[in-house]
Enzyme design. Structure first.
Site, PDB file in Angstrom:
ATOM      1  N   HIS A  98      32.743  26.384  18.542  1.00  8.14           N
ATOM      2  CA  HIS A  98      33.422  27.523  17.919  1.00  8.14           C
ATOM      3  C   HIS A  98      34.934  27.436  18.114  1.00  8.14           C
ATOM      4  O   HIS A  98      35.701  27.529  17.142  1.00  8.14           O
ATOM      5  CB  HIS A  98      32.881  28.816  18.536  1.00  8.14           C
ATOM      6  CG  HIS A  98      33.423  30.056  17.908  1.00  8.14           C
ATOM      7  ND1 HIS A  98      32.726  30.792  16.984  1.00  8.14           N
ATOM      8  CD2 HIS A  98      34.615  30.711  18.070  1.00  8.14           C
ATOM      9  CE1 HIS A  98      33.446  31.827  16.593  1.00  8.14           C
ATOM     10  NE2 HIS A  98      34.602  31.806  17.251  1.00  8.14           N
ATOM     11  N   GLU A  99      35.372  27.247  19.360  1.00  2.93           N
ATOM     12  CA  GLU A  99      36.808  27.237  19.643  1.00  2.93           C
ATOM     13  C   GLU A  99      37.478  25.964  19.121  1.00  2.93           C
ATOM     14  O   GLU A  99      38.605  26.023  18.612  1.00  2.93           O
ATOM     15  CB  GLU A  99      37.045  27.390  21.154  1.00  2.93           C
ATOM     16  CG  GLU A  99      36.509  28.688  21.749  1.00  2.93           C
ATOM     17  CD  GLU A  99      37.095  29.927  21.093  1.00  2.93           C
ATOM     18  OE1 GLU A  99      38.228  29.858  20.574  1.00  2.93           O
ATOM     19  OE2 GLU A  99      36.423  30.976  21.106  1.00  2.93           O
TER      20      GLU A  99
END
Length: 214
Positions: free
Chosen positions: A23-24
């Site tokens: 995600h990051e």
């Protein structure tokens, strides 16, 4: 099957780390592609989970949630820093940077679904297949949770940033004022049980779509 706390941690640890890392890193990659190298220069465009772990949000909070009877798994990673003014088209590109994280979780959920199918197809009572199936099931769940949660139209969540990028400037400014209180609102929804009620039907829909695709 009923798992002990140690077994739950063993099943969930890798899927959670992979989910927050993807995600990051996706946010960082999208930002760099669209003109802002901030996260890249800080070493956040990486699949090394140590770069993204927040001690409270990634470790302590999920453990507390697992200990709560019927608790809803909840947590967060260190947000990737994005200088929106550095993006080539700040308002338009904001939505793509924000959308990259949930999209990465959707891809991860589909990959875990393939692992789950593989594990079930070889289920023969071996000591390997069952843990793999449980871990894959956890991987699907955590990635769908992160995807749906982050798409809620509440700043500073990704869905809030997407909403701001789509609204006219005056309305976008009004929605942006919620951002300092967004996390407190989220915690309030979690404690009250409303967050689970909001997310459950959306998660069910996404899981059904994944099942149809695969």
């Amino acid at each position: 099957m009923e798992l002990t706390l140690i077994q739950q941690i063993a099943v969930w640890a890798l899927p959670v780390l992979f989910a927050i890392t993807a995600h990051e890193a996706a946010h960082a990659y999208a930002a760099k592609k669209l003109g802002d190298p901030t996260a890249f220069l800080l070493g956040r465009m990486t699949f090394n989970p140590l770069k993204h772990i927040d001690p409270v949000g990634t470790i302590v909070l999920p453990l507390i949630c697992l200990l709560m009877p019927g608790g809803f798994l909840f947590g967060y990673a260190k947000p990737v820093p994005v200088n929106f003014d550095a993006l080539r088209n700040p308002k338009r590109d904001m939505r793509w940077v924000a959308a990259a994280g949930p999209l990465a979780n959707l891809v991860m959920a589909m990959l875990w679904a393939l692992v789950y199918r593989f594990a079930l197809s070889g289920m023969d009572g071996s000591s390997f297949q069952l843990p793999l199936a449980l871990m894959a099931e956890a991987g699907i769940q955590i990635n769908v949770i992160l995807m749906v949660l982050n798409l809620l139209p509440l700043p500073p969540l990704d869905g809030g940033r997407i909403l701001v990028s789509l609204l006219p400037n005056q309305q976008a400014a009004q929605v942006s004022r919620i951002e300092p209180y967004g996390f407190l609102i989220l915690i309030g929804l979690l404690v009250s049980g409303l967050l689970g009620q909001i997310l459950a039907p959306l998660m069910h829909l996404v899981m059904r779509l994944i099942g149809l695709i695969l």
